[in-house]
Design a protein around this motif. Structure first.
Motif, short mmCIF file in Angstrom:
data_model
loop_
_atom_site.label_atom_id
_atom_site.label_comp_id
_atom_site.label_asym_id
_atom_site.label_seq_id
_atom_site.Cartn_x
_atom_site.Cartn_y
_atom_site.Cartn_z
N THR A 153 2.13 -1.72 2.40
CA THR A 153 3.14 -3.56 1.40
C THR A 153 2.44 -4.57 1.81
N LEU A 154 1.35 -5.03 2.83
CA LEU A 154 0.68 -6.12 3.56
C LEU A 154 -0.81 -5.68 1.90
N SER A 155 -0.88 -4.88 1.98
CA SER A 155 -1.51 -4.83 0.87
C SER A 155 -1.88 -5.65 -0.50
N ALA A 156 -0.29 -5.58 -1.10
CA ALA A 156 0.56 -5.92 -2.07
C ALA A 156 0.51 -8.12 -1.62
N ALA B 237 -4.38 -16.89 9.35
CA ALA B 237 -3.76 -15.74 8.58
C ALA B 237 -3.59 -15.06 9.63
N VAL B 238 -2.50 -14.05 8.66
CA VAL B 238 -2.34 -12.77 10.36
C VAL B 238 -3.71 -11.42 9.44
N TYR B 239 -3.78 -10.71 10.57
CA TYR B 239 -4.37 -9.23 10.18
C TYR B 239 -3.47 -8.23 10.30
N ARG C 252 -6.10 -9.05 5.74
CA ARG C 252 -5.64 -10.18 5.73
C ARG C 252 -4.44 -10.82 4.86
N VAL C 253 -3.47 -11.63 5.54
CA VAL C 253 -2.36 -12.79 4.74
C VAL C 253 -2.50 -13.68 5.05
#
Length: 165
Positions: A19-22, A44-46, A95-96
């Protein structure tokens, strides 16, 4: 029972990663690299996919080691001039950034709340005085995660725990 719990955690980790990779981008850093600081904010959040990072508070010299499957970040509400993050081993992460996190909040609110909950717990641990019990729990948690090189730092020795100039 343990096998079921482990399978659940593996499924959850895989879901979080996919999900986060998207929403984010895959990144990596080598050992002993500064990931962010007050001077170099990440905004960012990781999500760590492999390796270990050390979160530390320059003011209290309190550290916390986290690894694969865990979250960290410098969202503005948790960002202070005393917090730093550096890699302990080579690290791969998702990294988001802020814009992508806003989209994540709309489409995956449970995951976004889980992420902020982890960051909140890390922030509380690093900023508030801990009891002997909580310090011991953290030590055993680090050992369970596979990080056996626990560094004990004296509060007065700022050169060991921080990137002071």
């Amino acid at each position: 029972m343990k096998l079921t719990k482990r399978k659940h955690l593996e499924d959850k980790w895989k879901y979080n990663y996919e999900t986060l990779s998207a929403y984010g981008e895959i990144g990596e850093v080598g050992e002993s690299q500064l990931i962010y600081s007050f001077e170099q904010p990440a905004h960012a959040v990781y999500f760590i996919t492999s390796g270990f990072v050390r979160l530390f508070n320059k003011e209290t010299c309190r550290t916390k080691i986290i690894g694969a499957g865990e979250f960290f970040g410098d969202r503005s509400v948790f960002f202070t001039k005393h917090m730093y993050v550096e890699s302990v081993t080579p690290v791969v992460f998702v990294r988001v950034d802020e814009e992508s996190y806003s989209r994540l909040m709309k489409h995956e609110p449970k995951l976004a709340v889980e992420l902020i909950t982890h960051i909140s717990k890390n922030h509380i641990y690093l900023t508030e005085k801990q009891s002997l019990l909580s310090e011991t729990k953290e030590l055993f948690s680090q050992l369970k995660k596979g990080y056996s090189k626990i560094h004990h730092v004296k509060k007065s020795d700022h050169q060991l725990c921080c990137h002071c100039s």
